[in-house]
Motif scaffolding. Structure first.
Motif, mmCIF file in Angstrom:
data_model
loop_
_atom_site.group_PDB
_atom_site.id
_atom_site.type_symbol
_atom_site.label_atom_id
_atom_site.label_comp_id
_atom_site.label_asym_id
_atom_site.label_seq_id
_atom_site.Cartn_x
_atom_site.Cartn_y
_atom_site.Cartn_z
ATOM 1 N N ASP A 193 13.288 9.889 -0.054
ATOM 2 C CA ASP A 193 14.701 9.502 0.012
ATOM 3 C C ASP A 193 14.910 8.122 0.630
ATOM 4 O O ASP A 193 16.052 7.722 0.859
ATOM 5 N N ALA A 194 13.820 7.405 0.913
ATOM 6 C CA ALA A 194 13.946 6.103 1.561
ATOM 7 C C ALA A 194 14.006 4.992 0.516
ATOM 8 O O ALA A 194 13.640 5.165 -0.636
ATOM 9 N N GLY A 195 14.453 3.842 0.957
ATOM 10 C CA GLY A 195 14.509 2.687 0.066
ATOM 11 C C GLY A 195 13.367 1.727 0.308
ATOM 12 O O GLY A 195 13.423 0.577 -0.123
ATOM 13 N N SER A 196 12.315 2.157 0.986
ATOM 14 C CA SER A 196 11.189 1.277 1.310
ATOM 15 C C SER A 196 9.896 1.908 0.820
ATOM 16 O O SER A 196 9.866 3.052 0.360
ATOM 17 N N ALA A 197 8.810 1.151 0.895
ATOM 18 C CA ALA A 197 7.518 1.631 0.411
ATOM 19 C C ALA A 197 6.403 1.073 1.283
ATOM 20 O O ALA A 197 6.612 0.169 2.097
ATOM 21 N N LEU A 198 5.219 1.622 1.086
ATOM 22 C CA LEU A 198 4.051 1.288 1.898
ATOM 23 C C LEU A 198 2.844 1.110 0.991
ATOM 24 O O LEU A 198 2.619 1.910 0.085
ATOM 25 N N VAL A 199 2.079 0.054 1.250
ATOM 26 C CA VAL A 199 0.770 -0.127 0.618
ATOM 27 C C VAL A 199 -0.217 -0.391 1.751
ATOM 28 O O VAL A 199 -0.002 -1.291 2.558
ATOM 29 N N PHE A 200 -1.276 0.394 1.819
ATOM 30 C CA PHE A 200 -2.225 0.260 2.932
ATOM 31 C C PHE A 200 -3.646 0.494 2.448
ATOM 32 O O PHE A 200 -3.879 1.155 1.432
ATOM 33 N N SER A 201 -4.595 -0.065 3.178
ATOM 34 C CA SER A 201 -5.999 0.212 2.912
ATOM 35 C C SER A 201 -6.543 1.103 4.022
ATOM 36 O O SER A 201 -6.054 1.074 5.151
#
Length: 254
Positions: free
Chosen positions: A185-193
Motif C-alpha cells: 500500500d506504499a508509494g515507494s520501493a526498495l532495491v537492495f543487494s
C-alpha cells in the motif's frame, strides 16, 4: 505528489553492464513498481554493486535507458534526483568526524533534527547521535548509513549490502524497517543487494539473480528462489527447508 501503489518507479534497459572490458550483465530489463522490494543476488564480482551505482546515476552504462517515474534520469537536475532516490553504499568512507546527528541531517532538504533523530531511532541508532562517525563500529556505521538514506525521504531506496555487518537481532529489525518503507500500500520501493538468502527470502517481493555468464533471471521471489536457480547463481547445491507461515530457509548442501 506520491505515486499510486502500483506506479512504475524505475525502468532500466541496458544492453551490457561492464566492469572495464568484462561483461557483467547482458540485455538487462528491470522494472520496479511502487510497493516492490527487489533483491539483487549473485556471486562476488557478479555486478551487484555496479548495477546499484548505475541505478543511482553514479555511473552511466553505454546505451542504457533509465527512467524514474517515466522521466529520463539523464535530464533530471541533482535536486530533483535527490528527491527521487537515496543510495547507500556497502561501506561508507568517512574523512571527517562529524557528529552522527549532523551527518543524518546533511542528507535532508530542510535539516530537520527531530525527523533525523526519528530515523536514527527506527534503526536503533539514536544513542549514537552525539558520537563521531569515526568512532563507530562497522555495524553501528551501517545503521547510521541506513538512517541517512531514510532521512532523505525519497520514493526509491537503493541499498548495497545493508545488513552485512549486523548481528541477528538487527537483521530482523532492519528487515522490519524496510518492509514498512515499501509494502503493497506504499508509494515507494526498495532495491537492495544481499548475500544472506534467508534475509532476502524474508524481505524481498522480487529477486534479480545475476548469473556467471552475464545472463540474469528476474521475477517474483518464489519464482527465482528455487534450488535449480540458486545452484546456477552460486555454483553449489541448495536445500530448502519449508516453514509453515514463515519464509523458507535456504541452506547450502554438501
Amino acid at each position: 505528489m506520491q505515486p499510486t501503489s502500483r506506479a512504475e518507479l524505475l525502468d532500466l534497459r541496458v544492453p551490457a553492464l561492464l566492469a572495464g572490458s568484462r561483461e557483467l550483465v547482458r540485455d538487462l530489463r528491470l522494472r520496479v513498481h511502487a510497493g516492490q522490494r527487489w533483491a539483487i543476488i549473485g556471486r562476488n564480482g557478479a555486478g551487484k554493486s555496479t548495477l546499484l551505482r548505475a541505478l543511482a546515476g553514479l555511473q552511466a552504462p553505454r546505451n542504457a535507458s533509465l527512467l524514474l517515474g517515466g522521466e529520463s534520469m539523464a535530464r533530471m537536475s541533482p535536486a530533483r534526483l535527490a528527491r527521487w532516490r537515496a543510495y547507500m553504499p556497502a561501506v561508507p568512507h568517512d574523512r571527517f568526524g562529524l557528529p552522527v546527528l549532523d551527518a543524518v541531517m546533511l542528507g535532508q532538504r530542510d535539516g530537520d533534527a527531530i525527523r533525523a533523530m526519528e530515523c536514527l531511532r527506527r534503526v536503533d541508532a539514536h544513542e549514537l547521535a552525539p558520537r563521531s562517525l569515526l568512532s563507530l563500529s562497522a555495524g553501528e556505521r551501517q545503521r547510521v548509513a541506513l538512517a541517512q538514506a531514510l532521512a532523505q525521504d525519497t520514493t526509491l531506496l537503493l541499498l548495497d549490502e545493508p545488513v552485512s555487518f549486523q548481528d541477528p537481532r538487527h537483521h530482523a529489525a532492519m528487515a522490519a524497517v524496510l518492509r514498512e518503507h515499501a509494502h503493497a500500500d506504499a508509494g515507494s520501493a526498495l532495491v537492495f543487494s544481499a548475500h544472506d538468502l534467508n534475509w532476502v527470502a524474508a524481505l524481498a517481493t522480487h529477486v534479480l539473480a545475476l548469473l556467471p555468464d552475464a545472463a540474469w533471471i528476474g521475477g517474483g521471489a518464489s519464482e527465482v528462489l528455487r534450488a535449480d536457480v540458486l545452484e546456477s547463481v552460486y555454483g553449489c547445491a541448495w536445500q530448502r527447508i519449508e516453514r509453515a507461515g514463515r519464509s523458507d530457509l535456504w541452506v547450502p548442501a554438501d
